[in-house]
Enzyme design. Structure first.
Site, PDB file in Angstrom:
ATOM      1  N   ARG A 155      -6.290  -8.871  -9.312  1.00 62.92           N
ATOM      2  CA  ARG A 155      -7.039 -10.025  -9.198  1.00 62.92           C
ATOM      3  C   ARG A 155      -8.689 -10.094  -9.563  1.00 62.92           C
ATOM      4  NH1 ARG A 155      -9.945  -9.905  -4.565  1.00 62.92           N
ATOM      5  NH2 ARG A 155      -8.722  -8.956  -2.634  1.00 62.92           N
ATOM      6  N   GLU A 172      -3.171   5.539   8.566  1.00 64.29           N
ATOM      7  CA  GLU A 172      -3.577   6.564   7.739  1.00 64.29           C
ATOM      8  C   GLU A 172      -4.810   7.397   8.488  1.00 64.29           C
ATOM      9  OE1 GLU A 172      -4.582   5.119   3.953  1.00 64.29           O
ATOM     10  OE2 GLU A 172      -6.416   4.362   4.439  1.00 64.29           O
ATOM     11  N   LYS A 208       0.690  -1.245  -0.073  1.00 67.65           N
ATOM     12  CA  LYS A 208      -0.002  -0.003   0.053  1.00 67.65           C
ATOM     13  C   LYS A 208       0.887   1.228  -0.011  1.00 67.65           C
ATOM     14  CE  LYS A 208      -4.093  -1.968   2.152  1.00 67.65           C
ATOM     15  NZ  LYS A 208      -3.614  -3.141   2.005  1.00 67.65           N
TER      16      LYS A 208
END
Length: 662
Positions: A290, A198, A117
């Protein structure tokens, strides 16, 4: 021809779904399975299958060497990883490439970039696509970096996805423990304990854009999906198109997603996920490299088969569609059917399924992706999702009504599921009016539980008892239920059952109709019909229908309209004597804390002699990809810890022995 031979490196419903598309394309399918999956549906439906030895996931479905060995022996030209397991593992993608086997997914480099990330956020920022600011590092460093940040904060695995391990931290004192727990889960599920912290957006929407990109530089989006209904950061309701976005915002998010995949040289199917705040500003969240669990809703509104597109792209074909070719029609909603107990804080509910019946309907309106097709076992080592129920109709209101019907006619016995919870959720005014966010389930928890309880009262418990008695009579001793009832009438025997914690005495009378006397109340039913797993009868001119199956531990599972009860004849137990040893064992069990489900002990917080208070976390048991806190039931002294970290435990196994209350 795309490929001649395809290996599916997965299990469960996604493996079955891939096999279904491959079969329509004339592709020979190769399945793999762990020993507990020997009789699984994906094994029986594939053209051939190979065992993966070893009890641990690391030894079977996560064993790259074993998977490639099977692929080479079976002469597979390509491997489809599905989702989960190794689907976003760049090492696996590279090993496939090195072995000369096509990986049905993006390149190892793309997986690496988007799989972390932190790296993904930095790349997206360079494209001037909005992202949320965050911090990454070791536990102490992260705590230091977060000093001065406004709470709440969101802690999540830097290398993971699927909502695993995410935690909202409301105050500084909770941050260190949250980071440690998330890191532990991240290491377990993704092999990387890195953690990202975050800023947390209050009441966000979760909107994701489906993309397709080929090896020739072509890329398109297939519109968006609304995935805001979540519980513990796991999506449970997804729909397409989003009822939130304006056409202008839809266009902006689609353009941003396509730009991202083009700039990174991405190919195959992927999903770019965004958070949308209350002012409809959007921020990049992550990219899943995916096929997604929720891909069927996109298929339902576009008519495309995303697995077929994946296979075409992986085999080197040029993308068959331009952006202008992609049209959407109607509205689709998907709900995830989980083996979990909403009344017990959604604790996983593995076990034996004694009855499995899917709702009937045309496939273009009701679609079910599941690995089940009858009685089966839900194993505690795997994810608790057992099926995806997807509906389509001309608009959102009609689709919701279609979903209500389907949930009402979905029968699963033997384990506890979230079917009633989902039905209660979609019936709320808030959902109907699209007043939702990722915190919907949390904010409306009390109301949803109240709705479920009201639903349970809709059909009186006495009627479940009647259905149980009728089935028991028909099942036990006679092929003719009326002869059997006559026998009981002559004997004057009373049936004693328990339903919803209430003991009921049931007396049966009648020839051609039935008079039941339950706690001095008379109930007359007519038109009794018993067939296989179904009992129906008329009550005051209304036909009542119940589904029944024999419970593994004795008695019957009885359900009507999604309300299911376990009922057992108490009268057949009367007269049994309890020995002193049994009474003593029962007393001892009351002093101990037992495992509420099978799983593995991952953390122990107490030791012998320690004083604990009611609600303290004694230890943590991991089951079905979730950490479950085992709490002290009262203030007490710990007499003995009877397990150790890493130990597998069974349901009702004693974990901690407590002394008398303190």
């Amino acid at each position: 021809m795309y490929y001649k031979r395809l290996l599916i490196a997965n299990r469960g419903e996604i493996a079955v779904r891939i096999i279904r598309t491959a079969r329509t394309l004339g592709i020979h399918t190769i399945a793999v399975y762990s020993l507990v999956d020997r009789e699984a549906r994906h094994v029986t439906e594939a053209d051939e299958a190979y065992a993966l030895l070893g009890d641990r996931l690391a030894d079977n479905y996560l064993n790259i060497d074993a998977l490639l060995d099977v692929a080479i022996r079976a002469e597979a030209e390509a491997i489809h990883p599905g989702y989960g397991f190794l689907a976003e593992n760049p090492v696996f993608a590279q090993r496939c490439q090195d072995a000369g086997i096509d990986f049905v997914g993006p390149s190892p480099e793309a997986i690496t970039l988007m799989g972390n990330k932190v790296n993904a956020r930095n790349f997206v920022k360079s494209l001037e696509i909005p992202v949320l600011e965050g911090a990454v590092g070791e536990v102490d460093e992260l705590v230091r970096q977060c000093n001065g940040l406004a709470y709440p904060l969101l802690v999540k695995a830097a290398a993971g996805g699927g909502g695993k391990g995410m935690r909202i931290v409301e105050r500084p004192g909770e941050l260190k423990n949250a980071i440690a727990s998330t890191s532990r889960e991240a290491q377990t599920y993704f092999g990387d304990g890195s953690v990202l912290v975050e800023k947390y957006i209050q009441n966000p929407r979760h909107i994701e854009v489906q993309v397709l990109a080929d090896k020739h530089g072509n890329a398109i989006h297939l519109f968006e999906r609304e995935c805001s209904i979540q519980r513990r950061f796991q999506k449970i309701v997804e729909e397409a198109p989003s009822p939130t976005l304006s056409e202008e915002l839809r266009q902006k998010m689609g353009v941003a997603a396509v730009r991202l995949v083009r700039e990174m040289g991405y190919c195959n199917a992927g999903t770019v996920e965004f958070l949308v705040d209350e002012k409809l500003n959007f921020y990049f969240l992550e990219m899943n490299t995916r096929i997604q669990v929720e891909h069927p809703v996109t298929e339902m509104i576009t008519g495309l088969d995303l697995v077929e597109e994946q296979l075409a792209i992986a085999s080197g074909k040029i993308l068959r569609y331009k952006q202008k070719d992609i049209l959407r029609k109607g509205h689709a909603i998907e709900v995830r059917i989980y083996a979990e107990d909403p009344d017990q804080d959604f604790m996983p509910s593995p076990g034996e399924i004694t009855l499995y019946q899917e709702p009937k309907g045309p496939h273009e309106r009701i679609r079910i992706d599941s690995a089940l097709h009858g009685p089966d076992r839900i194993h505690p080592d795997f994810d608790p999702m057992i099926a995806k129920l997807v509906v389509w109709d001309e608009n959102r209101d009609l689709a919701r009504e279609q979903l209500h019907y389907a949930l009402n006619n979905y029968h699963i016995h033997g384990i506890t599921t979230n079917i009633l919870y989902l039905r209660s959720l979609i019936d709320t005014n808030w959902f109907q009016e699209n007043q939702i966010s990722t915190l919907f389930c949390e904010h409306h928890a009390e109301e949803l539980m109240q709705r479920m309880n009201e639903e349970r009262e809709r059909v009186p418990g006495q009627l479940f008892a009647i259905a149980c008695v009728l089935k028991d009579l028909e099942h036990k001793d006679s092929q003719n239920i009326w002869e059997e009832m006559g026998f009981w009438r002559q004997q004057g025997r009373v049936f004693t059952l328990e339903v919803k914690g209430r003991r009921l005495n049931v007396i049966v009378n009648g020839t051609g109709f039935c008079d039941f006397v339950i706690d001095d109340s008379k109930i007359r039913v007519e038109g009794v019909h018993i067939e296989d797993h179904q009992v129906s009868f008329e009550l005051n001119g209304r036909r009542m229908v119940f589904q029944l199956s024999e419970a593994c531990g004795g008695g019957w599972h009885v359900d009507s309209g999604g309300i299911c009860h376990h009922m057992k004849r108490l009268d057949v137990l009367e007269g049994e004597d309890w020995t002193d040893a049994q009474l003593s064992a029962s007393d001892n069990m009351n002093k101990g804390v037992v495992a509420p489900l099978p799983g593995k002990v991952v953390q122990i917080n107490v030791k012998a002699g320690q004083i604990v208070q009611k609600g303290d976390v004694l230890l943590i048991v991991e089951a079905m990809k979730m950490e479950n806190n085992i709490l002290s039931p009262r203030d007490a002294e710990v007499a003995e810890v009877r397990v150790e970290v890493g130990q597998q435990v069974e349901n009702n196994m004693e974990l901690v022995r407590l002394e008398a209350d303190v």
